[in-house]
Scaffold this motif. Structure first.
Motif, PDB file in Angstrom:
ATOM      1  N   PRO A 117       0.819  -1.226   0.000  1.00 41.19           N
ATOM      2  CA  PRO A 117       0.000   0.000   0.000  1.00 41.19           C
ATOM      3  C   PRO A 117       0.853   1.278   0.000  1.00 41.19           C
ATOM      4  O   PRO A 117       0.437   2.294  -0.563  1.00 41.19           O
ATOM      5  CB  PRO A 117      -0.810  -0.092   1.290  1.00 41.19           C
ATOM      6  CG  PRO A 117      -0.603  -1.454   1.827  1.00 41.19           C
ATOM      7  CD  PRO A 117       0.579  -2.067   1.174  1.00 41.19           C
ATOM      8  N   ALA A 118       2.006   1.213   0.594  1.00 39.09           N
ATOM      9  CA  ALA A 118       2.856   2.415   0.666  1.00 39.09           C
ATOM     10  C   ALA A 118       3.678   2.592  -0.616  1.00 39.09           C
ATOM     11  O   ALA A 118       3.619   3.636  -1.263  1.00 39.09           O
ATOM     12  CB  ALA A 118       3.767   2.332   1.882  1.00 39.09           C
ATOM     13  N   SER A 119       4.415   1.571  -1.006  1.00 37.97           N
ATOM     14  CA  SER A 119       5.356   1.722  -2.127  1.00 37.97           C
ATOM     15  C   SER A 119       4.739   1.335  -3.469  1.00 37.97           C
ATOM     16  O   SER A 119       5.254   1.705  -4.523  1.00 37.97           O
ATOM     17  CB  SER A 119       6.587   0.844  -1.879  1.00 37.97           C
ATOM     18  OG  SER A 119       6.212  -0.526  -1.969  1.00 37.97           O
ATOM     19  N   GLY A 120       3.660   0.585  -3.449  1.00 43.06           N
ATOM     20  CA  GLY A 120       3.072   0.109  -4.701  1.00 43.06           C
ATOM     21  C   GLY A 120       3.797  -1.087  -5.282  1.00 43.06           C
ATOM     22  O   GLY A 120       3.421  -1.577  -6.345  1.00 43.06           O
ATOM     23  N   SER A 121       4.814  -1.574  -4.604  1.00 46.45           N
ATOM     24  CA  SER A 121       5.620  -2.656  -5.182  1.00 46.45           C
ATOM     25  C   SER A 121       4.869  -3.990  -5.126  1.00 46.45           C
ATOM     26  O   SER A 121       3.949  -4.181  -4.334  1.00 46.45           O
ATOM     27  CB  SER A 121       6.954  -2.760  -4.460  1.00 46.45           C
ATOM     28  OG  SER A 121       6.727  -3.096  -3.115  1.00 46.45           O
ATOM     29  N   LEU A 122       5.303  -4.898  -5.988  1.00 45.41           N
ATOM     30  CA  LEU A 122       4.655  -6.198  -6.112  1.00 45.41           C
ATOM     31  C   LEU A 122       5.211  -7.164  -5.068  1.00 45.41           C
ATOM     32  O   LEU A 122       6.345  -7.001  -4.608  1.00 45.41           O
ATOM     33  CB  LEU A 122       4.889  -6.750  -7.518  1.00 45.41           C
ATOM     34  CG  LEU A 122       4.165  -5.977  -8.624  1.00 45.41           C
ATOM     35  CD1 LEU A 122       4.757  -6.310  -9.995  1.00 45.41           C
ATOM     36  CD2 LEU A 122       2.676  -6.287  -8.609  1.00 45.41           C
ATOM     37  N   PRO A 123       4.441  -8.186  -4.713  1.00 45.93           N
ATOM     38  CA  PRO A 123       4.952  -9.164  -3.744  1.00 45.93           C
ATOM     39  C   PRO A 123       6.169  -9.900  -4.304  1.00 45.93           C
ATOM     40  O   PRO A 123       6.279 -10.083  -5.525  1.00 45.93           O
ATOM     41  CB  PRO A 123       3.768 -10.119  -3.544  1.00 45.93           C
ATOM     42  CG  PRO A 123       2.919  -9.944  -4.752  1.00 45.93           C
ATOM     43  CD  PRO A 123       3.086  -8.519  -5.176  1.00 45.93           C
ATOM     44  N   ALA A 124       7.028 -10.330  -3.384  1.00 42.40           N
ATOM     45  CA  ALA A 124       8.298 -10.945  -3.803  1.00 42.40           C
ATOM     46  C   ALA A 124       8.080 -12.258  -4.552  1.00 42.40           C
ATOM     47  O   ALA A 124       8.951 -12.687  -5.306  1.00 42.40           O
ATOM     48  CB  ALA A 124       9.183 -11.177  -2.577  1.00 42.40           C
ATOM     49  N   TRP A 125       6.920 -12.878  -4.369  1.00 44.85           N
ATOM     50  CA  TRP A 125       6.737 -14.192  -5.007  1.00 44.85           C
ATOM     51  C   TRP A 125       6.531 -14.104  -6.513  1.00 44.85           C
ATOM     52  O   TRP A 125       6.676 -15.092  -7.230  1.00 44.85           O
ATOM     53  CB  TRP A 125       5.578 -14.965  -4.373  1.00 44.85           C
ATOM     54  CG  TRP A 125       4.218 -14.286  -4.391  1.00 44.85           C
ATOM     55  CD1 TRP A 125       3.632 -13.632  -3.348  1.00 44.85           C
ATOM     56  CD2 TRP A 125       3.290 -14.206  -5.490  1.00 44.85           C
ATOM     57  NE1 TRP A 125       2.394 -13.144  -3.729  1.00 44.85           N
ATOM     58  CE2 TRP A 125       2.160 -13.490  -5.032  1.00 44.85           C
ATOM     59  CE3 TRP A 125       3.299 -14.678  -6.804  1.00 44.85           C
ATOM     60  CZ2 TRP A 125       1.054 -13.223  -5.857  1.00 44.85           C
ATOM     61  CZ3 TRP A 125       2.205 -14.412  -7.616  1.00 44.85           C
ATOM     62  CH2 TRP A 125       1.096 -13.688  -7.135  1.00 44.85           C
ATOM     63  N   LEU A 126       6.178 -12.928  -7.038  1.00 42.80           N
ATOM     64  CA  LEU A 126       5.886 -12.850  -8.477  1.00 42.80           C
ATOM     65  C   LEU A 126       7.158 -13.026  -9.297  1.00 42.80           C
ATOM     66  O   LEU A 126       8.141 -12.330  -9.101  1.00 42.80           O
ATOM     67  CB  LEU A 126       5.228 -11.514  -8.833  1.00 42.80           C
ATOM     68  CG  LEU A 126       4.900 -11.386 -10.332  1.00 42.80           C
ATOM     69  CD1 LEU A 126       3.784 -12.324 -10.757  1.00 42.80           C
ATOM     70  CD2 LEU A 126       4.561  -9.954 -10.719  1.00 42.80           C
TER      71      LEU A 126
END
Lengths: 264, 401
Positions: free
Chosen positions: B121-130
């Motif tokens: 929610p803060a950085s917009g980054s994707l989860p590490a599993w992708l």
């Protein structure tokens, strides 16, 4: 085993610091220093206004690249079988769809959806040029340029006619940019013919090999080569810019590379 | 063209795993389309879902490729002894002489759809599993299949929407003709995802009921999923001439509509050109074709355009049907799946009657089969047409004594 000899009738480049083939060739020959500059993408005037409004950077890049190559070859776009190759197609459009699908409303735009197919640029190319010939759109991650070159050359060899290759790559915005950081949009277009003519710039033969890929001596160009799939073409473009005979090995798959022999 | 032998083939769809359940479903005119809630889709949707995809585990060395599309790809490879046939072809030709050309429209995009819901929610980054490269990226499934068999020849994914896995037959044929390879794995894999369910719905192209190709009341597609593979080799390779009963690829025709992104040319001009070219390459006349497996998506405009093209070229006599009513529209896998339906038609003399269709559209007076017919066939045609006006027709022929 090599392909038959295929003739290059025209080419185009549109990329960072390479506004067209002449600018690119001057850099590749070392006459001009390579300096990164923003890539300016012209509007697609060949499309009807309704379609023109619907296309983003990837389609503009593909179309500008294609038209420049066709012009350089003095060819009629309506008659050319074509191959469009790109690692990710329209990445902005893909990001937008993913964003909408992750939202509460999931109000997917029908235009966004039909633009999401990998062959959307090829579809727009057909609409813009009226070309009803065979058209293939493909990808192979970092190997995409060589895969497209192989497809086009084997297509031209099989048809005995002319064919167009349009290689183009754009980047995703964040967050996918972090996983696929393509620093600049870049397009490379080539028109090939099965027959030698007054248009022929060079004669090419392709073969598969196991050798290491040729690299660029200039560090900035080598950086481009390594980070944009369409720029994997740079060793070949350099040889063509020098208008000399020779052989380069293009990066393709891990254990399979593409050797290109050029006769001036 | 030099005819190519279909040395091995397999398919997996909502009808089952491998050739046998497909043959049984064709004989029984059974559909695999079911109306249900799928994933987080907020409405009931009629889909041709492959059972058990979630239970498939990828080999440890290829775990990074884990996604619905590659699980389905692996499930498909494990049927009909196809993997063993590839190993045998490797022994015959060498790993570097076998190409991998597969079609897919959406690849493993479902993984990115899921990952976008888990953005920080803060950085917009994707989860590490992708793992974008190994799953969502368009090349993923050919990369996976090539690595699975430790092949080192040329490869790519052709992605031309719903013609993708028909067009790979052309890619392989040209690569074989150029002498760059001695065999090719062709086919396609496409799997259910939100992009296509919501996307086709946004275009109002999805039927509320199981699809009804060529029916007067047809009102859209049913999305399906599936995997299909064919091993192509030269028919005259290694001194083994094509023997009686063998199935050959004898014609490939490709064209573009140059008309609209998501609607076909209303008179089916592009479709007609593709069929004509395929016949021409095969050296055949329209009357030589004993059965046409139509693209037959069951949208009003697609079937009207294809019907017009078939009527113009073949008239009202040639038996034809769409198997989309059996499997749903498997999009980028449809060309490969329906190529194998053509093979089964040739092999067993089974002309499949369409499923889901009850009242034929009188405006499309082609010889659309509502019931199975049994008769020997020598040449059949397969149509695949996609968004962007991408058309591909294939001719398959059976060697007779």
């Amino acid at each position: 085993m090599s392909t038959a000899t295929i003739y290059l009738d025209g080419l185009s480049v549109l990329g960072p610091g390479m506004a067209d083939w002449n600018a690119a060739a001057a850099c590749l020959r070392g006459e001009q220093p390579f300096a990164v500059a923003e890539v300016s993408l012209p509007p697609v005037t060949a499309l009807p206004a309704t379609e023109r409004r619907r296309v983003g950077a990837a389609v503009k890049l593909a179309m500008a690249t294609g038209f420049a190559a066709v012009d350089a070859a003095g060819a009629d776009a309506a008659l050319l079988a074509n191959v469009f190759c790109s690692t990710g197609g329209d990445c902005d459009n893909c990001h937008n769809l993913l964003d909408v699908l992750a939202s509460d409303q999931r109000l997917v735009s029908p235009t966004r959806f039909h633009n999401s197919v990998h062959n959307a640029p090829a579809g727009y190319w057909g609409i813009a040029t009226g070309c009803t010939a065979a058209s293939t759109s493909l990808c192979a991650y970092d190997a995409t340029f060589a895969a497209g070159l192989l497809e086009t050359v084997t297509q031209v060899q099989a048809s005995g006619d002319r064919g167009l290759l349009v290689a183009f790559d754009t980047a995703y915005p964040q967050p996918l940019y972090a996983q696929r950081p393509i620093p600049y949009p870049m397009g490379v277009g080539m028109v090939f013919s099965a027959r030698r003519s007054e248009r022929s710039l060079a004669a090419l033969q392709l073969s598969l090999c196991n050798e290491a890929a040729s690299t660029m001596a200039d560090a900035a160009l080598e950086q481009l080569r390594q980070t944009i799939p369409a720029a994997r073409s740079l060793p070949l473009l350099q040889l063509l810019a020098q208008r000399s005979a020779g052989r380069v090995v293009l990066d393709y798959l891990d254990d399979c590379r593409l050797a290109v022999t050029v006769q001036a | 063209m030099q005819a190519l032998r279909l040395s091995a083939y397999t398919l997996t769809t909502a009808l089952g795993r491998g050739v046998e359940p497909h043959l049984a479903a064709l004989r029984a005119q059974r559909s695999g389309i079911v109306k249900k809630r799928w994933e987080t889709v907020e409405f009931d949707v009629c889909i041709g879902e492959v059972a058990g995809v979630d239970d498939i585990t990828l080999p440890a060395g290829l775990a990074a490729y884990d996604c619905r599309n590659n699980r389905l790809a692996l499930l498909g490879l494990q049927q009909d002894g196809f993997a063993e046939q590839i190993e045998a072809a490797k022994a015959r030709h060498g790993a570097g002489r076998i190409g991998v050309f597969l079609g897919s429209s959406t690849s493993g995009i479902l993984n990115s759809e899921l990952a976008y819901r888990e953005r920080d929610p803060a950085s917009g980054s994707l989860p590490a599993w992708l793992r974008y490269r190994e799953t969502h990226n368009g090349y993923s499934v050919a990369d996976f299949v090539r690595k699975h068999f430790a092949l080192s020849g040329p490869a790519c994914v052709v992605s031309t929407a719903c013609s993708s896995s028909a067009k790979v037959f052309g890619t392989a044929q040209r690569m074989l003709a150029a002498g760059l390879i001695d065999a090719a794995i062709v086919g396609g894999v496409d799997s259910l995802c939100l992009t296509t369910i919501y996307g086709f719905s946004s275009l109002q192209l999805v039927s509320g009921e199981p699809c009804r190709p060529f029916d007067v009341a047809r009102d859209g597609i049913s999305i399906g999923e599936g995997a299909a593979y064919v091993l192509l080799e030269r028919a005259d390779g290694a001194g083994e001439g094509a023997g009686e009963g063998e199935i050959l690829l004898t014609g490939v025709g490709e064209s573009s509509d140059a008309y609209h992104m998501s609607s076909p040319h209303p008179e089916g001009l592009g479709a007609c050109m593709a069929m004509q070219q395929a016949l021409q390459m095969a050296g055949l006349q329209p009357d030589d074709i004993g059965y046409i497996n139509l693209h037959g998506t069951a949208t009003p405009s697609n079937d009207a355009a294809e019907g017009a093209a078939v009527l113009a070229l073949f008239g009202q006599g040639t038996p034809c049907s769409s198997t989309k009513g059996h499997t749903g529209h498997t999009l980028g896998a449809a060309g490969g799946i329906e190529a194998i339906f053509c093979v089964l038609a040739l092999r067993d003399g089974l002309l499949p009657g369409g499923v889901g269709t009850s009242t034929l559209d009188p405006a499309l007076p082609v010889n659309y089969l509502l019931h199975n017919q049994q008769q020997p066939l020598q040449h059949v045609l397969n149509n695949s047409f996609g968004f962007g006006g991408s058309n591909c027709s294939l001719v398959f022929s059976q060697v007779t004594a």
